[in-house]
Design a protein around this motif. Structure first.
Motif, PDB file in Angstrom:
ATOM      1  N   SER A  14       0.851  -1.186   0.000  1.00 63.12           N
ATOM      2  CA  SER A  14       0.000   0.000   0.000  1.00 63.12           C
ATOM      3  C   SER A  14       0.894   1.247   0.000  1.00 63.12           C
ATOM      4  CB  SER A  14      -0.949  -0.035   1.204  1.00 63.12           C
ATOM      5  OG  SER A  14      -1.892   0.987   1.130  1.00 63.12           O
ATOM      6  N   ASN A  15       0.337   2.399   0.346  1.00 63.73           N
ATOM      7  CA  ASN A  15       1.142   3.622   0.272  1.00 63.73           C
ATOM      8  C   ASN A  15       1.154   4.400   1.584  1.00 63.73           C
ATOM      9  OD1 ASN A  15      -1.455   4.551   0.269  1.00 63.73           O
ATOM     10  ND2 ASN A  15      -1.455   5.225  -1.865  1.00 63.73           N
ATOM     11  N   GLY A  16       0.793   3.726   2.686  1.00 59.62           N
ATOM     12  CA  GLY A  16       0.852   4.383   3.987  1.00 59.62           C
ATOM     13  C   GLY A  16       2.167   4.105   4.693  1.00 59.62           C
ATOM     14  N   GLU A  17       2.266   4.574   5.941  1.00 58.04           N
ATOM     15  CA  GLU A  17       3.459   4.374   6.783  1.00 58.04           C
ATOM     16  C   GLU A  17       4.739   4.787   6.050  1.00 58.04           C
ATOM     17  OE1 GLU A  17       2.410   0.619   9.571  1.00 58.04           O
ATOM     18  OE2 GLU A  17       2.257   0.204   7.431  1.00 58.04           O
ATOM     19  N   ASN A  18       4.653   5.925   5.370  1.00 56.97           N
ATOM     20  CA  ASN A  18       5.787   6.377   4.559  1.00 56.97           C
ATOM     21  C   ASN A  18       7.064   6.553   5.374  1.00 56.97           C
ATOM     22  OD1 ASN A  18       4.348   6.455   2.167  1.00 56.97           O
ATOM     23  ND2 ASN A  18       3.677   8.557   2.478  1.00 56.97           N
ATOM     24  N   PHE A  19       6.901   6.941   6.650  1.00 56.29           N
ATOM     25  CA  PHE A  19       8.100   7.251   7.428  1.00 56.29           C
ATOM     26  C   PHE A  19       8.936   6.020   7.723  1.00 56.29           C
ATOM     27  CE2 PHE A  19       4.126   8.976   9.005  1.00 56.29           C
ATOM     28  CZ  PHE A  19       3.631   7.992   9.850  1.00 56.29           C
ATOM     29  N   ILE A  20       8.343   4.811   7.599  1.00 60.69           N
ATOM     30  CA  ILE A  20       9.167   3.602   7.784  1.00 60.69           C
ATOM     31  C   ILE A  20      10.232   3.526   6.688  1.00 60.69           C
ATOM     32  CG2 ILE A  20       9.150   1.078   7.934  1.00 60.69           C
ATOM     33  CD1 ILE A  20       6.347   1.209   9.027  1.00 60.69           C
ATOM     34  N   GLU A  21       9.955   4.120   5.536  1.00 65.85           N
ATOM     35  CA  GLU A  21      10.936   4.124   4.448  1.00 65.85           C
ATOM     36  C   GLU A  21      12.247   4.759   4.889  1.00 65.85           C
ATOM     37  OE1 GLU A  21       9.415   5.714   0.763  1.00 65.85           O
ATOM     38  OE2 GLU A  21       7.412   4.916   1.163  1.00 65.85           O
ATOM     39  N   ASN A  22      12.182   5.750   5.780  1.00 63.39           N
ATOM     40  CA  ASN A  22      13.396   6.392   6.279  1.00 63.39           C
ATOM     41  C   ASN A  22      14.157   5.508   7.254  1.00 63.39           C
ATOM     42  OD1 ASN A  22      12.936   8.896   4.940  1.00 63.39           O
ATOM     43  ND2 ASN A  22      11.457   9.473   6.508  1.00 63.39           N
ATOM     44  N   GLU A  23      13.429   4.642   7.967  1.00 65.19           N
ATOM     45  CA  GLU A  23      14.034   3.867   9.052  1.00 65.19           C
ATOM     46  C   GLU A  23      14.544   2.500   8.623  1.00 65.19           C
ATOM     47  OE1 GLU A  23      12.783   2.366  13.556  1.00 65.19           O
ATOM     48  OE2 GLU A  23      11.504   3.762  12.454  1.00 65.19           O
ATOM     49  N   ILE A  24      13.913   1.904   7.632  1.00 60.03           N
ATOM     50  CA  ILE A  24      14.179   0.495   7.321  1.00 60.03           C
ATOM     51  C   ILE A  24      15.631   0.244   6.918  1.00 60.03           C
ATOM     52  CG2 ILE A  24      13.431   0.657   4.900  1.00 60.03           C
ATOM     53  CD1 ILE A  24      12.792  -2.284   7.324  1.00 60.03           C
ATOM     54  N   ASP A  25      16.247   1.191   6.235  1.00 58.06           N
ATOM     55  CA  ASP A  25      17.651   1.004   5.829  1.00 58.06           C
ATOM     56  C   ASP A  25      18.577   0.906   7.036  1.00 58.06           C
ATOM     57  OD1 ASP A  25      17.053   0.988   3.133  1.00 58.06           O
ATOM     58  OD2 ASP A  25      17.379   3.127   2.866  1.00 58.06           O
ATOM     59  N   TYR A  26      18.277   1.652   8.089  1.00 60.90           N
ATOM     60  CA  TYR A  26      19.110   1.609   9.295  1.00 60.90           C
ATOM     61  C   TYR A  26      18.903   0.294  10.033  1.00 60.90           C
ATOM     62  CZ  TYR A  26      19.803   6.535   8.332  1.00 60.90           C
ATOM     63  OH  TYR A  26      20.132   7.722   7.719  1.00 60.90           O
ATOM     64  N   LEU A  27      17.656  -0.156  10.132  1.00 59.64           N
ATOM     65  CA  LEU A  27      17.382  -1.438  10.771  1.00 59.64           C
ATOM     66  C   LEU A  27      18.125  -2.567  10.056  1.00 59.64           C
ATOM     67  CD1 LEU A  27      13.529  -0.990  11.332  1.00 59.64           C
ATOM     68  CD2 LEU A  27      15.323  -0.835  13.084  1.00 59.64           C
ATOM     69  N   ALA A  28      18.142  -2.489   8.728  1.00 62.98           N
ATOM     70  CA  ALA A  28      18.813  -3.527   7.933  1.00 62.98           C
ATOM     71  C   ALA A  28      20.320  -3.526   8.146  1.00 62.98           C
ATOM     72  CB  ALA A  28      18.491  -3.337   6.449  1.00 62.98           C
ATOM     73  N   GLN A  29      20.876  -2.387   8.530  1.00 61.43           N
ATOM     74  CA  GLN A  29      22.313  -2.313   8.796  1.00 61.43           C
ATOM     75  C   GLN A  29      22.681  -2.934  10.146  1.00 61.43           C
ATOM     76  OE1 GLN A  29      23.871   1.711   8.352  1.00 61.43           O
ATOM     77  NE2 GLN A  29      22.437   2.101   6.672  1.00 61.43           N
ATOM     78  N   TYR A  30      21.786  -2.817  11.120  1.00 58.63           N
ATOM     79  CA  TYR A  30      22.101  -3.248  12.480  1.00 58.63           C
ATOM     80  C   TYR A  30      21.701  -4.688  12.776  1.00 58.63           C
ATOM     81  CZ  TYR A  30      23.784   1.212  14.258  1.00 58.63           C
ATOM     82  OH  TYR A  30      24.540   2.322  14.498  1.00 58.63           O
ATOM     83  N   PHE A  31      20.836  -5.264  11.950  1.00 56.79           N
ATOM     84  CA  PHE A  31      20.382  -6.631  12.191  1.00 56.79           C
ATOM     85  C   PHE A  31      20.703  -7.491  10.974  1.00 56.79           C
ATOM     86  CE2 PHE A  31      17.909  -3.864  14.871  1.00 56.79           C
ATOM     87  CZ  PHE A  31      17.900  -4.536  16.087  1.00 56.79           C
ATOM     88  N   GLU A  32      21.176  -8.708  11.232  1.00 55.21           N
ATOM     89  CA  GLU A  32      21.569  -9.588  10.123  1.00 55.21           C
ATOM     90  C   GLU A  32      20.369  -9.960   9.261  1.00 55.21           C
ATOM     91  OE1 GLU A  32      24.736 -10.529  13.269  1.00 55.21           O
ATOM     92  OE2 GLU A  32      22.659  -9.856  13.211  1.00 55.21           O
TER      93      GLU A  32
END
Length: 416
Positions: A14-32
């Motif tokens: 869908s097209n909601g929760e846009n702000f997760i787009e800013n966070e997901i890259d950082y989460l992917a860096q810190y967790f395998e």
């Protein structure tokens, strides 16, 4: 291995929760490994999916329809009975009981595939799992269910949640009632409101849980082109929100209609149930006001627009907010702001420093006068507001700073 289970409403669908787009890259860096459990996604939502990092996997349950027979199932659950006895009191008690049962059934439908999702992770005794709910809503209840399933399998696991606006404040909820809110907070190791105002609200409401509540600001990526806004003959105002009653976009239009002596361009990003009505009213604006409606577009398109256009002022006149990401985006480009003093807005718009605050129930003339104040403001004063807007972004709302700090907090919880 450090594994994150991020429980969302529909992201990345869908097209909601846009702000997760800013966070997901950082989460992917810190967790395998990152598993996104998109708990409320239906088939129609899956026509649109956003890109996620390579170490992310998306899992969505098969949701069924809720019917009246399902409500009866809720009455035999201990947690539902406890909720009804404790919190479904006073006026409209029956309606609150129905709301609690609907809430229970909605999250229960989203939990039908949890065992399958856990099996897909192929967990071992060496793994540490972090369950992270993005909302303190049915999404949070689903996260609790995942956490409890993992505990039964003797997996080392932590549980936390963010909360924002609709999932936090009673006045944003149907019947002024937030089902299972206290229970969810009691189950969580930490709860992270997105504003200090939100944290204080929860600490006051649940003083016995105060030590679990800690503010964690969201953040936005930095696409600043290095140039602060400049004054020109046409003053450019921008707003960005859904066009729904809560956001009161029509009040921006009404305030602009009172201004007849200066040239203003107003650009709005977003759509919603009131868009057509606002567009029709905009056709009656005086000739010195030009209005354009861009509709709902991807976040990257908004950043591109900021970079390619000289925006002089951002306006947000919502009746309620958590802490608006749209304002974070604007100040990252050094754009000053007019906003209503609701929720955590005063933590990002410092009155007289990077913009001006309006009372929640402001008069249209008050907004018109503030817009004209910006238009006619001496150049040095305007430049100072722009400079401070950029500085506030850098110190408080940078994605780099805020999300790296947040990821470190999560990992620390898992080590406890």
């Amino acid at each position: 291995m450090k594994i994150l289970i991020l429980v969302t409403s529909k992201f990345p669908y869908s097209n909601g929760e846009n702000f997760i787009e800013n966070e997901i890259d950082y989460l992917a860096q810190y967790f395998e490994k990152v598993l996104i459990y998109s708990s409320l996604t239906d088939r129609d939502d899956k026509s649109y999916v956003r890109k996620t990092p390579d170490n992310c996997k998306v899992f969505s349950p098969e949701l069924g329809e809720i019917n009246h027979k399902d409500y009866m199932k809720s009455f035999v659950k201990k947690n539902v009975v406890r909720e009804i006895v404790t919190n479904c009191r006073g006026n409209k008690r029956i309606n609150k009981i129905a709301a609690a049962c609907f809430f229970d059934q909605k999250y229960s439908k989203s939990c039908g595939s949890v065992n399958e999702m856990i099996d897909s992770l192929l967990l071992t005794a060496d793994d540490t799992v972090y369950v992270y709910s993005y909302w303190l809503s049915t999404v949070g209840m689903t996260a609790i269910h995942i956490f409890e399933k993992l505990k039964k399998r003797q997996i080392r696991v932590s549980l936390i949640s963010r909360c924002h606006g609709f999932d936090l404040y009673e006045n944003r909820a149907y019947l002024n009632y937030q089902p299972f809110q206290k229970m969810m907070i009691e189950k969580m190791m930490k709860v992270y409101p997105c504003s200090e105002q939100g944290s204080n609200y929860l600490r006051t409401k649940y003083p016995e849980c105060a030590n679990k509540i800690q503010t964690s600001y969201l953040g936005v990526n930095d696409y600043y082109n290095g140039e602060l806004p400049k004054r020109s003959k046409e003053f450019h105002v921008l707003s960005c929100s859904n066009v729904i009653p809560l956001k009161r976009v029509e009040k921006i239009l009404e305030s602009l209609a009172e201004i007849t002596d200066v040239s203003i361009r107003w650009t709005h990003f977003g759509d919603g149930e009131l868009l057509r009505s606002v567009q029709e009213s905009a056709m009656k604006l005086p000739d010195n006001i030009v209005a354009e409606f861009k509709g709902r577009v991807p976040n990257q398109d908004i950043y591109k627009y900021y970079n390619e256009n000289n925006i002089n002022l951002f306006i947000n006149v919502s009746t309620s907010e958590g802490l608006p990401v749209s304002i974070m985006e604007a100040i990252s480009f050094g754009i000053p702001v007019i906003a209503t003093n609701v929720g955590g807005t005063a933590e990002i718009v410092l009155d007289g420093v990077n913009g001006f605050l309006l009372e929640e129930n402001f008069e249209i003339t008050a907004l018109s006068e503030l817009i004209c104040k910006f238009v006619k403001m001496p150049g040095m004063d305007y430049e100072r507001l722009c400079r401070h807007a950029r500085e506030i972004y850098e110190t408080k709302f940078s994605a780099d700073k805020n999300y790296m700090d947040f990821c470190k907090k999560l990992i620390t919880l898992g080590d406890e």
